[in-house]
Structures are given as C-alpha cells and as structure tokens.
Scaffold this motif. Sequence first.
Motif, PDB file in Angstrom:
ATOM      1  N   TYR A 515      86.582  56.570  26.670  1.00 26.62           N
ATOM      2  CA  TYR A 515      86.582  55.108  26.584  1.00 26.62           C
ATOM      3  C   TYR A 515      87.825  54.569  27.296  1.00 26.62           C
ATOM      4  O   TYR A 515      88.941  55.062  27.091  1.00 26.62           O
ATOM      5  N   ARG A 516      87.623  53.519  28.144  1.00 30.44           N
ATOM      6  CA  ARG A 516      88.706  52.998  28.960  1.00 30.44           C
ATOM      7  C   ARG A 516      88.755  51.471  28.900  1.00 30.44           C
ATOM      8  O   ARG A 516      87.752  50.819  28.609  1.00 30.44           O
ATOM      9  N   ASN A 517      89.933  50.943  29.227  1.00 32.49           N
ATOM     10  CA  ASN A 517      90.058  49.501  29.385  1.00 32.49           C
ATOM     11  C   ASN A 517      89.267  49.043  30.603  1.00 32.49           C
ATOM     12  O   ASN A 517      89.194  49.746  31.615  1.00 32.49           O
ATOM     13  N   ALA A 518      88.687  47.855  30.503  1.00 35.28           N
ATOM     14  CA  ALA A 518      87.940  47.311  31.629  1.00 35.28           C
ATOM     15  C   ALA A 518      88.873  47.104  32.815  1.00 35.28           C
ATOM     16  O   ALA A 518      90.061  46.851  32.661  1.00 35.28           O
ATOM     17  N   GLY A 532      83.504  39.779  31.065  1.00 36.74           N
ATOM     18  CA  GLY A 532      83.680  39.514  29.638  1.00 36.74           C
ATOM     19  C   GLY A 532      83.717  40.754  28.778  1.00 36.74           C
ATOM     20  O   GLY A 532      84.011  40.660  27.593  1.00 36.74           O
ATOM     21  N   GLN A 533      83.385  41.917  29.336  1.00 39.23           N
ATOM     22  CA  GLN A 533      83.447  43.143  28.540  1.00 39.23           C
ATOM     23  C   GLN A 533      84.826  43.775  28.712  1.00 39.23           C
ATOM     24  O   GLN A 533      85.235  44.088  29.839  1.00 39.23           O
ATOM     25  N   PRO A 534      85.561  43.969  27.621  1.00 34.56           N
ATOM     26  CA  PRO A 534      86.940  44.455  27.748  1.00 34.56           C
ATOM     27  C   PRO A 534      87.038  45.966  27.991  1.00 34.56           C
ATOM     28  O   PRO A 534      88.103  46.447  28.343  1.00 34.56           O
ATOM     29  N   TYR A 535      85.948  46.686  27.802  1.00 35.91           N
ATOM     30  CA  TYR A 535      86.011  48.140  27.910  1.00 35.91           C
ATOM     31  C   TYR A 535      84.783  48.674  28.645  1.00 35.91           C
ATOM     32  O   TYR A 535      83.752  48.007  28.742  1.00 35.91           O
ATOM     33  N   PHE A 536      84.902  49.888  29.156  1.00 36.58           N
ATOM     34  CA  PHE A 536      83.753  50.646  29.642  1.00 36.58           C
ATOM     35  C   PHE A 536      83.984  52.106  29.271  1.00 36.58           C
ATOM     36  O   PHE A 536      85.026  52.460  28.699  1.00 36.58           O
ATOM     37  N   TYR A 642      79.809  56.338  34.990  1.00 31.90           N
ATOM     38  CA  TYR A 642      80.455  55.235  34.299  1.00 31.90           C
ATOM     39  C   TYR A 642      79.394  54.296  33.729  1.00 31.90           C
ATOM     40  O   TYR A 642      78.374  54.032  34.373  1.00 31.90           O
ATOM     41  N   TYR A 643      79.660  53.763  32.520  1.00 29.91           N
ATOM     42  CA  TYR A 643      78.675  52.934  31.819  1.00 29.91           C
ATOM     43  C   TYR A 643      79.375  51.769  31.120  1.00 29.91           C
ATOM     44  O   TYR A 643      80.517  51.897  30.645  1.00 29.91           O
ATOM     45  N   SER A 644      78.648  50.660  31.051  1.00 26.73           N
ATOM     46  CA  SER A 644      78.994  49.644  30.060  1.00 26.73           C
ATOM     47  C   SER A 644      78.283  50.033  28.766  1.00 26.73           C
ATOM     48  O   SER A 644      77.330  50.822  28.785  1.00 26.73           O
ATOM     49  N   ASP A 975      94.348  46.737  35.453  1.00 29.02           N
ATOM     50  CA  ASP A 975      94.114  45.502  34.711  1.00 29.02           C
ATOM     51  C   ASP A 975      93.664  44.408  35.666  1.00 29.02           C
ATOM     52  O   ASP A 975      94.337  44.103  36.656  1.00 29.02           O
ATOM     53  N   ALA A 976      92.518  43.801  35.368  1.00 27.34           N
ATOM     54  CA  ALA A 976      91.958  42.781  36.267  1.00 27.34           C
ATOM     55  C   ALA A 976      92.846  41.555  36.346  1.00 27.34           C
ATOM     56  O   ALA A 976      92.911  40.888  37.388  1.00 27.34           O
ATOM     57  N   ALA A 977      93.552  41.234  35.289  1.00 26.65           N
ATOM     58  CA  ALA A 977      94.368  40.009  35.273  1.00 26.65           C
ATOM     59  C   ALA A 977      95.661  40.181  36.043  1.00 26.65           C
ATOM     60  O   ALA A 977      96.086  39.282  36.780  1.00 26.65           O
ATOM     61  N   THR A 978      96.313  41.320  35.883  1.00 28.10           N
ATOM     62  CA  THR A 978      97.627  41.513  36.505  1.00 28.10           C
ATOM     63  C   THR A 978      97.566  42.290  37.808  1.00 28.10           C
ATOM     64  O   THR A 978      98.508  42.243  38.596  1.00 28.10           O
TER      65      THR A 978
END
Length: 1009
Positions: A515-518, A532-536, A642-644, A975-978
Amino acid sequence: MQRSTLLRGAMRRTSLCTAVALCLASGGAFAQSNASGAVFGRVAQPEGAVVHLQNMDTGLTRDVNVDADGRYRASSLPSGRYKVSLERNGAVAESRDNVTVAIGGVDVSFGGAAPASAAEAQNLEGVQVVGNALPAIDVSQVDSRTVLSSEQLQKLPLARDITAAALLAPGVISGDSRYGNVASFGGSSASENQYYINGYAVTNALTGLGFVNLPYDAIDSQQVLTGGYGAEYGRSTGGVINIVTKRGGNTWKGGVGMYIQPNGLRQSPRSIYRTSGQEFQNRRDNTRDDIQYTAYLSGPLIKDKLFLFAAGDFTRTDTKSTSSILAPQRTNQTQKATKWMAKVDWNITDSHILEVTGVGDKTNTDRSIYAYDYTSHSRGNYLGTDKLKNFDAGPGSTPGGDVYIGKYTGYITDDLTITGLYGHTKTVHERDIAYSGSPNCPWITDSRRGIANPIVGCGLVNGTVLNAGANDKTKGWRFDVEYRAGDHDLRVGVDNQTLESTSGQIYEGGYRWIYRNAGTVPGRPDIVPPPGQPYFVEKRLFETGASVKTEQEAQYIEDHWQATDRFMVYLGLRNEQFKNLNGSGDTYVKQRHQLAPRLGVTWDVFGDSSFKVYANAGRYHLAIPSNVAIRGASASTYYSEYYSYNGVGANGEPQNIAQLGSRSYLNGEDGTTPDPKTVAAKDMKAYYQDEYIAGFDKAINDNWSFGAKATYRKLRGSIDDFCDSRPFENYAAANNIDISNASLPGCYLFNPGSSNTFLVDTGGGNYVPFDISKEGFAVVDNGVRIPFPDLKRAYYSLDLYLEHHFADDWYGRIDYTFSRSYGNSEGQLKSDIGQLDPSVTQDWDAPEIMQYTNGPLPNDRTHQLKAYGYWQASQEWLLGGNLSVATGRPKNCIGLDPTDAIQYGASYFECGFQPSPRGSKGRLPYTWNLDLNAEYKPMWAGEKQPLAFTATVFNVVGSQRPVAQIDVGETGSVDAATGQPVVSDDYRRPIAFQNPRYVRLGVRYDFSL
C-alpha cells in the motif's frame, strides 16, 4: 634455595645462547597442508644426526634425517603432542617433550656438542632442551594468521561458535545482521570467505554465506587467515577459517557438560521506534532460554593403530518474540540444534595414515504463531504453525548439513610426502506451514506515511519462503605432493570441488501487496491514481526455482625457498577454472586460466627468531556463487501491477480493485529460461582482488612481543548483473544493427566498470556480438549524460599489537586497527539494504543507480580495539576477559531518482531529488563490549581437577547501541501537491542493536576410563 635458583638461571642463559647461536645460522622454512602441522628446526652439528618424533597420544613415530646444513623438517603431521628427540649413533642425545603441533608449525632446534660415543649419548638421554627462550616469532611464514587452541577457546569468554572466535582476529568484524552469524574480513563482503574442516571446504554451497558447523568441544585448533595466504588456498577474497578437529589417543577419555543461558539473567532487548517516536516493534517482552548438553568420548579401538574421537552438542532454545506493527504477531518458538562429529584415525604404518571424519549439523525449528494487538500489547488468536528443518529462522543463517571426509597421508621418504582427500556434504531444507484458517495469506506491507494503524495480513511470516525440495550438495577432492630439495620446500596440488543446489523462492501466499501514498510513480507514466484517492496499491509477484551446478577446479605450485640463512622467499602460483551451469544443465559462464600469483619474503633480522620483517603480495579469485543461476540464468518471474482500491478485506487484501496501467516485468523476468549464450558477457574475468602486506614482529623480552602490519587490498574485477537495455539500443543504432526482433534478456552478467562483449540474438538465432566499451554504457537521462564509473573497492589498514605470552600465570593480547573500506561497491553483497543476492545485487544495474555511490562502504570501521586474555589466579580459579571497541557503521539516505528510468523506486543515493553521496549522513555511534568469565576447578573433585564450573557474562555493561539502520529514506512515490518524494516513516529506524547482556553458566566433567 638461592643456589638452586642461580643454577637454573645459568642453565637458562646457556640454553638461550645456544638457541641464539642456532638461529644465527638458520631460518627454517616449511610447507604443510591446511589441516596439519609441521616440526622443523636446526641441529648445531648435523653429522650422523636423526630427529625422531613420537606422538605421545597415539604412538605414531617418524624419523627425519638432518641435512648437511643442519636443517630438518617433518611436515603433514597429525595434530597432537609430540616428543621430539635428537639421536646420534643410535642413542638419544637430546629430547623435548610435549611439543604441541597444531595448524602451522613449531621450531624445535637442538644444540650442544655431539657425544663422543654411544655410551656418552646414552648418558644424555632424557635431557630436555629449553629451546628459544624468547617468544616464538615464526620466521617461516608470510601470511597473517590467528591460531587459537582448544585450551584458549575454553579459557576466553566466547560464545560457543566459530564466528565468535574469528572476531578476535584484527580487521574482522560482524557482517550485517540480516545475513546471519557471519563475519567480514578486511572490508570484503561476508560471502567472500572460505571455511574448512579437516582440509575440506564446508562453505554454504548456494550463497557462500555461512558454513556447516560442528560441536564446539570437537575443535582442536582454529586458524583464522586474514591475508597473505598461500597458493593452496583459493575461492576467497575475504578470509579463511580452518578447523582441525580433535583425534583419539591410546587413553580412553570422556566428558560431559551442560551450559545454560537463563532468561532470568538476560537483559531485555531494546524495543524499536521510528524517528517520529511511534513504536515499531515491542521487544521488551521477548524472552529466551538456552540449554546445551555436550559429551565426548576418545580412545583406542586398537592400541597404537586405530583411534576414535566422537563428540556431540544438543542445544534447545525457547523464545517468545513480537514482530513489528507491519505484521503484528506473537511467536512461541522452540529450536533444537544437534551437532555431532566422529573421527577415526588409522595408523596403517608409521608411514601411511588414513583418517575419516563425519560431521552432522541439523536444526529443527517449531513455531506457534498468534496475532498481536499493539494497542493493548496483548496476544490474540492462534494463526498457525511454521516448521523448519535445516533452515534457521533468520535469513542467511548457517544452513547445516552432513559432511564426510576421507584423507590419506603417505610419508614416502624423508623428503617426499603425499596427501589425498575426498569429501562431500549434503543439506536438505524443509518447511511446513499450517494455517488455522484460510491458506490465502499474501504478504502485506503498508508503506503509507503517517498511518497509526497500518493494514496487516494474515500470513505467518510475511516474507519470502523456500520452494519445496530445496537442498545443497558438494563433492570435492584434492591431491598434494610435498618434496624437499635442498633449500627448497616444494608443494604442488590439485583442488577440485563441485557444488549443486536445488533452490528457489516465492512470496508467502504467492504474491505481495504494498500500500502506497497516491502520486505518480517515476518511470511509469501510465500509473495515474484516480483523482481524490489518497492511496493506491502495488501487487508484486516473485518466484524462482531451479537445480543448478558450479564446477571449480584449481592447480597450484609453491616453493618455500631458504635463500640465505636469514631470508626465506615464498613463491606460489594458483591456476583456477570456474564453470557455472543453469537449471537446464547448460553452461552459461566458463572461466579458464585464472592465474593467481603469490609472492612473499621474511627476514630474520638478527638471526635468532626474535625480530621478523615480512612482506607479501598476491592475487585471489572468487567463483560466481550458485545462487546466480537460480535468479539470473534460469526461469524466474518478477512483476509489478498497480491498482486503485476501495476497502480492505480481513486478510489484508484490497477490495474493489481497478488496474492502473500495464503489468511491468522487472529485470525482464517473465518466466522463460534465458538463452545461456546471452546470459553473460563473453570471456568474463573472474571476481578477483590484489593484496599487499608489509609488517614486522619483534620480541621485547622472554614474555612480551609486539608488531605492526600494513595492508592494502584492491578489488580489481567484479561480477554483477546489468539490467538496462539502453546501451544495447545505442550500440545497435551506431552500428546499423536491426534489433526490432531481438531477444534481450532483462539482465546480463558482466564485469562492471570495464568494456564487455555480449552476444545478442537479433532474431531467429542470429547471434551478433555487441562490443560495448566502458564509455558505451553511458546513458542520457533528462538531457544529461550519465557515465558508468570505474569499479572501486579499496581497503587499507594499519594493525598494531602487543602480546604477553602465557607466563607468570597470565596471557594477554591487545590489537588496534586503523582501517578504511571505501568505494562504490561492497562486492558480492549489498548490506545497504540487506540484499541477499550475491553477485546479482542492485548495484551496476544501470548508470543512474551508481551515481554518488563512492564513499565509506558498509563494512568500514575506522577504529577497532580488541583486547583479550586470561589469568590463572590460583590452581583452582581462572579469570578471563574480552573487550572490543569499534567505530560505528556509515549512514546513508537512499531514495528516488527524478526519472527512475529502470523503475527501481527508492534505490538511488539521492534524497529529495538531490545527490546524497554514500556515507554523507554520518555514522552510527561507536560500540564497545566487555565480556568476562570465571572458571572454578575444585581440588576436592580429584587430583586432576576433572570438574569445572564456569560463569560468563556477555556485554557486562549492557550497552545496546544500534549497529544497523534503515538507509532507505523515501517510499517510492512522489507527492502530487509538492512534487517531492514522500519521506519514509522508517528512515533511520534501527534494524539491529548490540546483543543485550546475558549470562552463561556451565559445568563439565572430564574423566578417564
């Protein structure tokens, strides 16, 4: 009383003068096999002199003529106590009792005028020569060795195992804890050593890590070679450990013992916390109780002819332990280890000796596993059992097995000796897992950052397990001829061994979920988690399995040449051939004529064996371990998907999954057998190292000696795998080669840091050589050219020692070592991440992964101090101590590369997308450890004091400093934000600490029948 003392002093000075006079005219070179000893020396007046040797335990006798220069040598002697006599005119002139012969040799020289007649000689019978009054400086050897007798092993506070004794030698450190109880010699990785029992190699056949063990009380002597060893030794670029076992004599003897290590006298181990303060593993409630029973029996089956020595250890270890929050379980484990050794010696005649040795080393482990609740710190429901045979609970642990060795020694003439040896080993590994519920229990890892209650699975061990049918076998033989011709002691030999392994691994439950951070996955542009999904979650499958073989052959010649009375020159040459076969029986690597020259010289400065200056240089080769064929040359499967997901099931598996992007086969491992013609570069050089040593040994007075030694080692050639197709694509484009239908293996074996030639199937079996230069391995990444570096692993050290030989009721030695081990590759292993894939590590897989890798290597310890000894306080009491102090291990930060072109995730010496050079994060704290022991042998038990009570305290002060940590600083996601890599919660988390303080209590009784 005063007169008697003066008389003894005068006699001692006379003996010393005689010994010095002898040594002024002599050196005393010799050669001997790796499982026997030698007696050598000079006779002042050699005319008509014969040296007679008699084993005081077995009655074996041997007569050796003295040459015109006064030299004699008796080599390839079975270990034991000897009476050495000088005979003239058929009668004993001088003699010396209780000469101990072990691995190596002992100088026994004789002086005094020749008797005028047989009658006068008879009158001298029984007179004993004191020999050299100065401490023994062996001027006949150029190697660096530490030899410990069985008596020393009993008197020092050591764990009852071979590695603990080896760690006394300068420059030897403990290997990474994830590899088990193994040692690193002189900066080399822990898989680069060779281990021998009675002359036969018993090193782990699959990986080179570990060895078949034997009962501790069966060891007669242990030799630790840390450098400069002769041409008879090969297949090692680290060190050599020789074990010679005890043998029976003409007196029946026996003994029993018991040793306990109670949990009540054991310090609680430190629990492990993340740097955030979150508890990662509760170890406060761990318990351990050990009890060991020992016994031995020794004596004559036929007096003076046939002898038996047999010994056994039975050890039971009961532990209770808690695993980490990633797989919270409570395990009750019982481990039963049985070791036995039996040796039969047959003195067919005094000139022909046959010995047969059998060794057994088996471990059975039973584990009952329960769930564990970290919130309440309580044990939960029963999950199942795990039973293992000859496969210790820790990765890389000693595999055990059965060993059988036969050896023949023939003293054909005084000058000609032949030896022949044959041996084989077999180890069968078994594992049986029984679940209480559903067997569908995959390996679950929750790598999400900041999760208070991580997702856990239902698996019992949560890791990689052996496939069924795993076993290892070896068989080998050697034949040696020794011949003395004047000032030359010549030795030639053949040394062959074949290693076979059936092995393979698979994830428990068949696959693994991570399990990983999105965020995006560098190198995988098709992986885009839904908004909107925080993990995959990543699904990873790994499976290998094959029966493989490695054939190793060698021939050698060496000469100990007494060039002058004070200079001995050693010349040696070893020629080695290696051949590796894959699971289909096809040869994928074949190396011929790997020449290893060895050169050394010793200078007996004053001619009295009190001051030796020496130097040596040599080349040492190492074969590719068998495990390479399992992973790199046989069929294997390794992929990621890889999966959601939406929800998590009871067994930890994700629910309502939807695949993101395509399946990615890692290293091209798609379940097909690689073409053996294309697995490895053509004409690869073997793994090899050059070594240079210079030093001196000096006697200060009768009891003290000191010395210094400088060592330089440089790894000249390595073998690893390369897993990047870009250099092949670039070469094809530059040379107009069509590779649109080419079959490119995921990885190639090659010589890192140099030019290599590969065969590439461009389609339809059309093999085209690709001559890729070192510069041709460079790639362009994000517009930047990234070259492949030169191979670099260098080690240099300065060793200083001061030794007090056993006198005045005490013995002591102190060693200080200043050393540096640095470069861009540890060698066969990668301790940075505990990777257990000798010669197929992540190193060298692509140019990017080798950026910023130059620096202090994992086995670098700049300062080491070792001190050990014992004091016979009275006839009944003996006290011992062992102190070790060492600089801590270098620290790193390993993380993501901005492009991750080879999709390795957090595997680069980069953090925060910035360079993070090897060793740039400082060091772990230095460690120090003090062990103490006491032995009480009461006189009331009998005149020979057969009863002994012992107590040993390990790590007296209870220091538990970390000795290894997690160096991977990032999770593998961005991290998508940073736009920055996600920092791992486990970065800098300790992996292992010093062993907590514990106490061993023992009692033993030795008796004669």
